[in-house]
Scaffold this motif. Structure first.
Motif, mmCIF file in Angstrom:
data_model
loop_
_atom_site.group_PDB
_atom_site.id
_atom_site.type_symbol
_atom_site.label_atom_id
_atom_site.label_comp_id
_atom_site.label_asym_id
_atom_site.label_seq_id
_atom_site.Cartn_x
_atom_site.Cartn_y
_atom_site.Cartn_z
ATOM 1 N N ALA A 70 1.609 2.134 -13.992
ATOM 2 C CA ALA A 70 2.396 1.439 -12.992
ATOM 3 C C ALA A 70 2.554 2.474 -11.871
ATOM 4 C CB ALA A 70 3.904 1.182 -13.625
ATOM 5 N N GLY A 71 2.695 3.699 -12.089
ATOM 6 C CA GLY A 71 2.711 4.579 -10.829
ATOM 7 C C GLY A 71 1.377 4.373 -9.872
ATOM 8 N N PHE A 72 0.076 4.336 -10.803
ATOM 9 C CA PHE A 72 -0.998 4.383 -9.793
ATOM 10 C C PHE A 72 -0.821 2.816 -9.175
ATOM 11 C CE2 PHE A 72 -6.044 4.427 -10.723
ATOM 12 C CZ PHE A 72 -6.116 4.462 -9.329
ATOM 13 N N GLN A 73 -0.425 1.936 -9.732
ATOM 14 C CA GLN A 73 -0.383 0.546 -9.309
ATOM 15 C C GLN A 73 0.414 0.256 -7.991
ATOM 16 O OE1 GLN A 73 -1.432 -2.879 -11.889
ATOM 17 N NE2 GLN A 73 -0.733 -1.308 -13.459
ATOM 18 N N LEU A 74 1.668 1.188 -8.143
ATOM 19 C CA LEU A 74 2.657 1.242 -7.158
ATOM 20 C C LEU A 74 1.828 1.643 -5.898
ATOM 21 C CD1 LEU A 74 5.311 0.400 -6.304
ATOM 22 C CD2 LEU A 74 6.324 2.642 -7.265
ATOM 23 N N ALA A 75 1.199 2.901 -6.155
ATOM 24 C CA ALA A 75 0.576 3.495 -5.030
ATOM 25 C C ALA A 75 -0.266 2.636 -4.384
ATOM 26 C CB ALA A 75 -0.071 4.878 -5.469
ATOM 27 N N LEU A 76 -1.089 1.737 -5.206
ATOM 28 C CA LEU A 76 -2.218 0.783 -4.707
ATOM 29 C C LEU A 76 -1.453 -0.315 -3.863
ATOM 30 C CD1 LEU A 76 -4.543 0.705 -7.890
ATOM 31 C CD2 LEU A 76 -5.093 1.488 -5.588
ATOM 32 N N GLY A 77 -0.196 -0.522 -4.187
ATOM 33 C CA GLY A 77 0.570 -1.747 -3.523
ATOM 34 C C GLY A 77 0.667 -1.328 -2.127
ATOM 35 N N CYS A 78 0.698 -0.058 -1.655
ATOM 36 C CA CYS A 78 0.989 0.468 -0.370
ATOM 37 C C CYS A 78 -0.651 -0.007 0.388
ATOM 38 C CB CYS A 78 1.214 1.580 -0.190
ATOM 39 S SG CYS A 78 2.909 1.950 -0.773
ATOM 40 N N ASP A 79 -0.417 0.010 1.904
ATOM 41 C CA ASP A 79 -1.516 0.015 2.799
ATOM 42 C C ASP A 79 -2.038 1.338 2.674
ATOM 43 O OD1 ASP A 79 -1.008 -2.617 3.785
ATOM 44 O OD2 ASP A 79 0.731 -1.742 4.739
ATOM 45 N N LEU A 80 -1.803 2.353 2.705
ATOM 46 C CA LEU A 80 -2.404 3.625 2.866
ATOM 47 C C LEU A 80 -1.744 4.504 1.867
ATOM 48 C CD1 LEU A 80 -1.614 3.949 6.845
ATOM 49 C CD2 LEU A 80 -3.878 2.899 5.808
ATOM 50 N N ARG A 81 -2.663 5.651 1.398
ATOM 51 C CA ARG A 81 -2.371 6.670 0.576
ATOM 52 C C ARG A 81 -2.700 8.131 1.164
ATOM 53 N NH1 ARG A 81 -2.810 2.293 -1.365
ATOM 54 N NH2 ARG A 81 -5.061 2.265 -0.302
ATOM 55 N N ARG A 124 3.408 -6.670 3.355
ATOM 56 C CA ARG A 124 3.755 -7.643 4.333
ATOM 57 C C ARG A 124 3.076 -7.181 5.493
ATOM 58 N NH1 ARG A 124 10.029 -7.225 3.731
ATOM 59 N NH2 ARG A 124 9.857 -6.850 5.871
ATOM 60 N N THR A 125 2.672 -8.134 6.541
ATOM 61 C CA THR A 125 1.947 -7.789 7.976
ATOM 62 C C THR A 125 2.998 -7.121 8.962
ATOM 63 O OG1 THR A 125 2.243 -10.325 8.455
ATOM 64 C CG2 THR A 125 0.276 -9.482 7.384
ATOM 65 N N ASP A 126 4.353 -7.146 8.699
ATOM 66 C CA ASP A 126 5.219 -6.802 9.690
ATOM 67 C C ASP A 126 5.448 -5.421 9.597
ATOM 68 O OD1 ASP A 126 6.530 -7.413 7.411
ATOM 69 O OD2 ASP A 126 8.314 -7.493 8.428
ATOM 70 N N VAL A 127 5.067 -4.760 8.392
ATOM 71 C CA VAL A 127 5.245 -3.486 8.161
ATOM 72 C C VAL A 127 3.787 -2.789 7.661
ATOM 73 C CG1 VAL A 127 7.584 -3.467 7.787
ATOM 74 C CG2 VAL A 127 5.837 -3.533 5.694
ATOM 75 N N VAL A 128 3.639 -1.359 7.833
ATOM 76 C CA VAL A 128 2.646 -0.645 7.470
ATOM 77 C C VAL A 128 3.284 0.309 6.311
ATOM 78 C CG1 VAL A 128 0.616 0.974 7.707
ATOM 79 C CG2 VAL A 128 1.202 -0.674 9.567
ATOM 80 N N SER A 129 2.712 0.515 5.246
ATOM 81 C CA SER A 129 3.334 1.055 4.052
ATOM 82 C C SER A 129 2.575 2.229 3.766
ATOM 83 C CB SER A 129 3.742 0.249 2.850
ATOM 84 O OG SER A 129 2.473 -0.401 2.388
ATOM 85 N N ILE A 130 3.194 3.445 3.459
ATOM 86 C CA ILE A 130 2.257 4.695 3.177
ATOM 87 C C ILE A 130 2.741 5.189 1.797
ATOM 88 C CG2 ILE A 130 1.685 7.002 3.790
ATOM 89 C CD1 ILE A 130 2.627 6.260 6.624
ATOM 90 N N ALA A 131 1.969 5.473 0.830
ATOM 91 C CA ALA A 131 2.245 5.936 -0.463
ATOM 92 C C ALA A 131 2.061 7.506 -0.232
ATOM 93 C CB ALA A 131 1.910 5.529 -1.619
ATOM 94 N N ALA A 132 3.263 8.505 -0.540
ATOM 95 C CA ALA A 132 2.890 9.960 -0.554
ATOM 96 C C ALA A 132 2.980 10.108 -2.058
ATOM 97 C CB ALA A 132 4.008 10.519 0.263
ATOM 98 N N VAL A 133 1.764 10.752 -2.406
ATOM 99 C CA VAL A 133 1.589 10.933 -3.946
ATOM 100 C C VAL A 133 1.368 12.329 -4.255
ATOM 101 C CG1 VAL A 133 0.433 9.798 -6.044
ATOM 102 C CG2 VAL A 133 0.567 8.343 -3.784
ATOM 103 N N GLN A 134 1.929 12.775 -5.076
ATOM 104 C CA GLN A 134 1.718 14.043 -5.716
ATOM 105 C C GLN A 134 1.641 13.932 -7.053
ATOM 106 O OE1 GLN A 134 4.632 12.980 -4.856
ATOM 107 N NE2 GLN A 134 6.303 13.867 -6.053
ATOM 108 N N GLY A 135 1.187 14.917 -7.955
ATOM 109 C CA GLY A 135 1.415 15.046 -9.430
ATOM 110 C C GLY A 135 0.719 13.681 -10.037
ATOM 111 N N HIS A 136 1.369 13.357 -11.198
ATOM 112 C CA HIS A 136 0.654 12.282 -11.947
ATOM 113 C C HIS A 136 1.259 10.950 -11.163
ATOM 114 C CE1 HIS A 136 0.581 15.220 -15.072
ATOM 115 N NE2 HIS A 136 -0.502 14.469 -15.315
ATOM 116 N N ALA A 137 0.319 10.125 -11.130
ATOM 117 C CA ALA A 137 0.339 8.725 -10.743
ATOM 118 C C ALA A 137 -0.233 7.953 -11.573
ATOM 119 C CB ALA A 137 -0.013 8.300 -9.148
#
Length: 267
Positions: free
Chosen positions: A133-144, A117-130
């Motif tokens: 669906a875990g990979f895709q959830l991290a990809l859903g965010c703006d930044l990783r 959404r344009t009204d927020v910036v999303s950051i995925a904090a990713v450790q270990g296995h992604a």
């Protein structure tokens, strides 16, 4: 990872998902480390609900997973003939007509879409296995931001499936078609160094520093005026679908809105 939300009352806390809000910063945490934050339809519904419950004051959303893994992908019980109690099994899904199957997958995808959404910036904090669906959830965010032990993998193809939780579009946009195809078709692991060098991740840090690095990034994002960030995100998100001249026009229109707002002449 130490939780940055431990003193906050949760807005939502169910089905492996917890949402907390601290003024302009929201944190969504996957809370089933015993199962490496494996995903299920119930978790997806909770993630979609977290998006709907997000207060208008929030500007940055951090997505994180408790334990050693961000998310190891689909709950393996979904692959059994009986599936997860109360949820349709893969066999049941396959027996639905085209419209019914499409509607079900579209509902699942809602958990992965609102992060952009344009009204927020999303950051995925990713450790270990992604994975998957875990990979895709991290990809859903703006930044990783990733820990140095991160292991991304898209395993759907090796299971006879395709990545269908909105991950293919951002993956191609980040790493290009050829590398995206190779990652998905082989199901291989992508570590921290390659993730950063390929554009998949913005930053890699030692695992113990992951939370701190994400907090620093969130603070930097919050330092800029909100409307300027919203307009800039919208410009960049739309750039891929515009021609060069269309993008120039979009820049002019956005800047006109900003100048009038700063001058007190906005609507």
């Amino acid at each position: 990872m130490a939780s940055p939300e431990q003193d906050l009352a949760p807005v939502l806390d169910k089905d492996g998902v917890r949402l907390t809000v601290d003024d302009t910063l929201a944190t969504v945490t996957l809370t089933n480390p015993a199962k490496r934050n494996a995903q299920s339809p119930a978790l997806w519904r909770a993630l979609a609900e977290a998006g709907r419950l997000l207060p208008g004051s929030v500007r940055v959303v951090v997505l994180r997973g408790e334990g050693k893994s961000f998310s190891a992908g689909l709950d393996r019980q979904m692959f059994t003939p009986e599936g997860i109690p109360g949820e349709p099994s893969f066999i049941e899904l396959a027996r639905r007509d085209d419209a019914g199957l499409d509607a079900t997958i579209a509902e699942y995808q809602e958990a992965f879409t609102w992060w952009r959404r344009t009204d927020v910036v999303s950051i995925a904090a990713v450790q270990g296995h992604a994975i998957g669906a875990g990979f895709q959830l991290a990809l859903g965010c703006d930044l990783r931001v990733v820990a140095d032990d991160v292991q991304f993998a898209m395993r759907e193809t090796s299971l006879g499936l395709v990545p269908d939780l909105t991950g293919t579009h951002p993956l191609v946009g980040l790493v290009g078609y050829a590398r995206a195809l190779e990652i998905c078709a082989t199901g291989r692991f992508v570590g921290a160094e390659e993730a950063v060098s390929s554009g998949l991740a913005n930053l890699a840090v030692p695992a113990a520093e992951l939370d701190g690095a994400v907090r620093d990034l969130a603070a930097a994002l919050l330092a800029a005026p909100r409307d300027a960030v919203v307009e800039t995100k919208a410009l960049l998100r739309g750039a891929v679908d515009r021609t060069y001249d269309e993008q120039r026009a979009a820049e002019r229109a956005a800047q006109a809105r900003r100048l009038r707002d700063l001058a007190g002449l906005g609507e």
